[in-house]
Design an enzyme around this catalytic site. Structure first.
Site, PDB file in Angstrom:
ATOM      1  N   SER A  35       8.943 -51.276 -27.769  1.00 53.73           N
ATOM      2  CA  SER A  35      10.233 -50.754 -28.229  1.00 53.73           C
ATOM      3  C   SER A  35      11.271 -50.805 -27.104  1.00 53.73           C
ATOM      4  CB  SER A  35      10.103 -49.332 -28.780  1.00 53.73           C
ATOM      5  OG  SER A  35       9.573 -48.473 -27.792  1.00 53.73           O
ATOM      6  N   SER A 125       8.843 -35.559 -14.845  1.00 55.10           N
ATOM      7  CA  SER A 125      10.097 -35.928 -14.186  1.00 55.10           C
ATOM      8  C   SER A 125      10.644 -34.749 -13.398  1.00 55.10           C
ATOM      9  CB  SER A 125      11.102 -36.323 -15.272  1.00 55.10           C
ATOM     10  OG  SER A 125      12.407 -36.354 -14.753  1.00 55.10           O
ATOM     11  N   ALA A 126      11.354 -35.054 -12.332  1.00 55.74           N
ATOM     12  CA  ALA A 126      12.028 -34.015 -11.548  1.00 55.74           C
ATOM     13  C   ALA A 126      13.068 -33.286 -12.389  1.00 55.74           C
ATOM     14  CB  ALA A 126      12.701 -34.645 -10.330  1.00 55.74           C
ATOM     15  N   TYR A 149      15.735 -34.989 -23.852  1.00 60.20           N
ATOM     16  CA  TYR A 149      14.779 -35.787 -23.070  1.00 60.20           C
ATOM     17  C   TYR A 149      14.051 -34.893 -22.062  1.00 60.20           C
ATOM     18  CZ  TYR A 149      13.147 -38.366 -19.049  1.00 60.20           C
ATOM     19  OH  TYR A 149      12.376 -38.787 -18.000  1.00 60.20           O
ATOM     20  N   LYS A 153       9.881 -33.291 -21.568  1.00 60.05           N
ATOM     21  CA  LYS A 153       9.001 -33.301 -20.387  1.00 60.05           C
ATOM     22  C   LYS A 153       8.474 -31.896 -20.115  1.00 60.05           C
ATOM     23  CE  LYS A 153       9.309 -37.688 -19.577  1.00 60.05           C
ATOM     24  NZ  LYS A 153       8.161 -38.552 -19.917  1.00 60.05           N
ATOM     25  N   TYR A 177       8.213 -37.415 -11.302  1.00 62.40           N
ATOM     26  CA  TYR A 177       8.848 -38.534 -10.599  1.00 62.40           C
ATOM     27  C   TYR A 177      10.267 -38.164 -10.208  1.00 62.40           C
ATOM     28  CZ  TYR A 177       5.478 -40.978 -13.631  1.00 62.40           C
ATOM     29  OH  TYR A 177       4.370 -41.368 -14.330  1.00 62.40           O
ATOM     30  N   PHE A 178      10.656 -38.631  -9.047  1.00 59.36           N
ATOM     31  CA  PHE A 178      12.055 -38.506  -8.658  1.00 59.36           C
ATOM     32  C   PHE A 178      12.789 -39.758  -9.188  1.00 59.36           C
ATOM     33  CE2 PHE A 178      12.558 -34.377  -6.840  1.00 59.36           C
ATOM     34  CZ  PHE A 178      11.271 -33.925  -7.038  1.00 59.36           C
ATOM     35  N   ASN A 198      22.167 -47.046 -17.873  1.00 60.18           N
ATOM     36  CA  ASN A 198      22.662 -45.697 -17.579  1.00 60.18           C
ATOM     37  C   ASN A 198      22.421 -45.331 -16.128  1.00 60.18           C
ATOM     38  OD1 ASN A 198      23.240 -44.937 -20.337  1.00 60.18           O
ATOM     39  ND2 ASN A 198      21.024 -44.988 -20.643  1.00 60.18           N
ATOM     40  N   LEU A 200      21.613 -45.721 -11.960  1.00 60.60           N
ATOM     41  CA  LEU A 200      22.420 -46.310 -10.900  1.00 60.60           C
ATOM     42  C   LEU A 200      21.961 -47.704 -10.468  1.00 60.60           C
ATOM     43  CD1 LEU A 200      24.714 -46.063  -8.882  1.00 60.60           C
ATOM     44  CD2 LEU A 200      23.192 -44.754  -7.383  1.00 60.60           C
TER      45      LEU A 200
HETATM   46  C1  WQD Z   1      21.721 -41.300  -9.919  1.00 62.66           C
HETATM   47  C2  WQD Z   1      23.035 -40.935  -9.237  1.00 62.66           C
HETATM   48  C3  WQD Z   1      24.782 -40.328 -10.784  1.00 62.66           C
HETATM   49  C4  WQD Z   1      25.098 -44.290 -12.670  1.00 62.66           C
HETATM   50  C5  WQD Z   1      18.097 -39.797 -14.573  1.00 62.66           C
HETATM   51  C6  WQD Z   1      17.444 -38.783 -15.479  1.00 62.66           C
HETATM   52  C7  WQD Z   1      16.083 -38.435 -14.963  1.00 62.66           C
HETATM   53  C8  WQD Z   1      15.253 -39.667 -14.795  1.00 62.66           C
HETATM   54  C9  WQD Z   1      15.949 -40.714 -13.994  1.00 62.66           C
HETATM   55  C10 WQD Z   1      14.157 -41.069 -16.421  1.00 62.66           C
HETATM   56  C11 WQD Z   1      23.730 -39.722  -9.844  1.00 62.66           C
HETATM   57  C12 WQD Z   1      25.136 -41.606 -10.054  1.00 62.66           C
HETATM   58  C13 WQD Z   1      24.724 -43.217 -11.866  1.00 62.66           C
HETATM   59  C14 WQD Z   1      26.386 -44.868 -12.506  1.00 62.66           C
HETATM   60  C15 WQD Z   1      26.822 -43.276 -10.738  1.00 62.66           C
HETATM   61  N1  WQD Z   1      14.932 -40.134 -16.102  1.00 62.66           N
HETATM   62  N2  WQD Z   1      25.560 -42.712 -10.929  1.00 62.66           N
HETATM   63  N3  WQD Z   1      27.197 -44.328 -11.530  1.00 62.66           N
HETATM   64  O1  WQD Z   1      20.742 -38.897 -13.259  1.00 62.66           O
HETATM   65  O2  WQD Z   1      19.343 -38.710 -11.147  1.00 62.66           O
HETATM   66  O3  WQD Z   1      18.252 -39.214 -13.279  1.00 62.66           O
HETATM   67  O4  WQD Z   1      17.263 -40.933 -14.484  1.00 62.66           O
HETATM   68  O5  WQD Z   1      13.678 -41.716 -17.096  1.00 62.66           O
HETATM   69  O6  WQD Z   1      15.491 -37.550 -15.832  1.00 62.66           O
HETATM   70  O7  WQD Z   1      18.249 -37.628 -15.539  1.00 62.66           O
HETATM   71  O8  WQD Z   1      19.604 -40.949 -12.233  1.00 62.66           O
HETATM   72  O9  WQD Z   1      20.280 -43.286 -11.780  1.00 62.66           O
HETATM   73  O10 WQD Z   1      21.383 -42.037 -13.687  1.00 62.66           O
HETATM   74  O11 WQD Z   1      21.929 -41.386 -11.327  1.00 62.66           O
HETATM   75  O12 WQD Z   1      27.614 -42.829  -9.889  1.00 62.66           O
HETATM   76  O13 WQD Z   1      26.788 -45.803 -13.199  1.00 62.66           O
HETATM   77  O14 WQD Z   1      23.958 -42.026  -9.424  1.00 62.66           O
HETATM   78  O15 WQD Z   1      25.900 -39.519 -10.969  1.00 62.66           O
HETATM   79  O16 WQD Z   1      24.365 -39.035  -8.788  1.00 62.66           O
HETATM   80  P1  WQD Z   1      19.592 -39.353 -12.473  1.00 62.66           P
HETATM   81  P2  WQD Z   1      20.789 -41.999 -12.329  1.00 62.66           P
END
Ligand code: WQD
Length: 334
Positions: A35, A125-126, A149, A153, A177-178, A198, A200
């Protein structure tokens, strides 16, 4: 304990963990419904490891399917990755998230208890720490999640802990996981989210490829080193090896481990590291904060180090190099 069922084994963390398991000599049964993953990943796991495994195309929320998998294969332990994982989507489709993520956990745990399968490793997840103050420690009280979501967890952890309490001999490892990024060093497997990413790092690699114009940095007014959000990025192969270490230590009851590096990196620090390592400029603009984000998130890692003898060893530079190698490799094949 030699035979491991890996649900979601064609996905990002599941595929890398399957590689680590096969390389450590385990026999692996992968269940995945594609999926949010691709069949081609399975070929790449074979190519990397030179080893075969059983594959079941399966939705593990379905009881008859789960029963069949356990009937047809010898299984000593389960690592349950399969699940929906997009925070924003979970707010729009709560029922899909609660159904998929909770029913799969329940059906798999039930199958284990009924058949005396004693080992269950769960992909947590953290996010369960909410906005506690970093560093996050395993003993901290959990916060109610700000999205469905995250709530799945928290609830899955509770379901598995209660199941272990009621069934002596059933061992559960809850791995928090972080922020996993990077890819296998071969560049053959990595993170391939559907649509516009979504998270980074996948967003940065799409900008590097020219598929997206610029990165939006969500806020530069946090109380952090440069005002941008700080996270504990961990190389997905370190994370994968953490699962093997956790499996080796299973032995009754519930154990909870953070899998992170213990180091925080800001958004702009990650962008700069990516640019330096790969020699590619990442255009960005600062935009308002993203709803639900916290300023700082990183792990206290002592428990995993002391009890599992596991420590993340790859650097942020390794993560940037490997994430890009995978993304650039896709481009080359296309
Ligand atoms: C990291 C940092 C954003 C995108 C999420 C979930 C968590 C886990 C992992 C998994 C933050 C910033 C992000 C962008 C940005 N889930 N950012 N521009 O939010 O720590 O964790 O993913 O399956 O449960 O909450 O990770 O990579 O989205 O963001 O500035 O286009 O990057 O604000 O500071 P996050 P992320």
């Amino acid at each position: 304990m030699n035979n491991i069922l890996v649900t979601g084994g064609a996905g990002f963390i599941g595929s890398h963990t399957s590689v680590a398991l096969l390389e450590a000599g385990y026999s692996v049964v992968i269940a995945d419904d594609f999926s949010n993953s691709k069949p081609q990943t399975l070929e790449h796991i074979k190519e990397i490891t030179g080893r075969g495994f059983v594959f079941c195309e399966a939705d593990v929320t379905d009881r008859a399917t789960v029963t069949r998998i356990f009937d047809e294969n010898k299984i000593d332990g389960v690592i349950h990755f399969a699940g929906y994982k997009a925070v924003g989507e979970s707010v729009e489709r709560p029922l899909a998230y609660y159904y998929n993520n909770l029913v799969s956990t329940i059906e798999l745990a039930k199958a284990c208890v009924m058949r005396g399968v004693k080992n269950f490793v769960f992909s947590s997840s953290a996010t369960v720490y909410g906005d506690n103050k970093a560093p996050f420690v395993e003993t901290m009280p959990l916060m109610p999640a700000t999205n469905p979501y995250g709530e799945t967890k928290v609830i899955s952890e509770k379901i598995l802990s209660d199941t272990a309490a009621a069934n002596p001999g059933f061992s559960v490892a809850l791995l928090r996981y972080f922020n996993p990024i990077g890819a296998h060093e071969s560049g053959l497997i990595g993170e391939a989210p559907n649509g516009i990413p979504n998270n980074l790092m996948p967003y940065i690699t799409k900008v590097a490829k020219g598929e997206l114009k610029e990165l939006r940095v969500f806020g530069d007014d946090y109380d952090t080193v440069d005002g941008t959000g700080v996270r504990d990025y961990i190389h997905v192969m370190d994370l994968a090896e953490g699962h093997v270490a956790a499996l080796k230590k299973m032995g009754g009851g519930v154990s909870v481990y953070n899998l992170g590096t213990g180091r925080g990196t800001s958004v702009l620090e990650l962008v700069t590291a990516f640019e330096r390592v790969n020699g590619i400029k990442i255009p960005y603009k600062i935009t308002p904060r993203r709803a639900g984000d916290i300023a700082t998130c990183y792990a206290e890692t002592k428990k995993a180090e002391q009890e599992l003898g596991w420590k993340a060893r790859r650097s942020v530079e390794d993560m940037c190099r490997d994430s890009w190698r995978f993304e650039a490799g896709i481009k080359k094949d296309a």
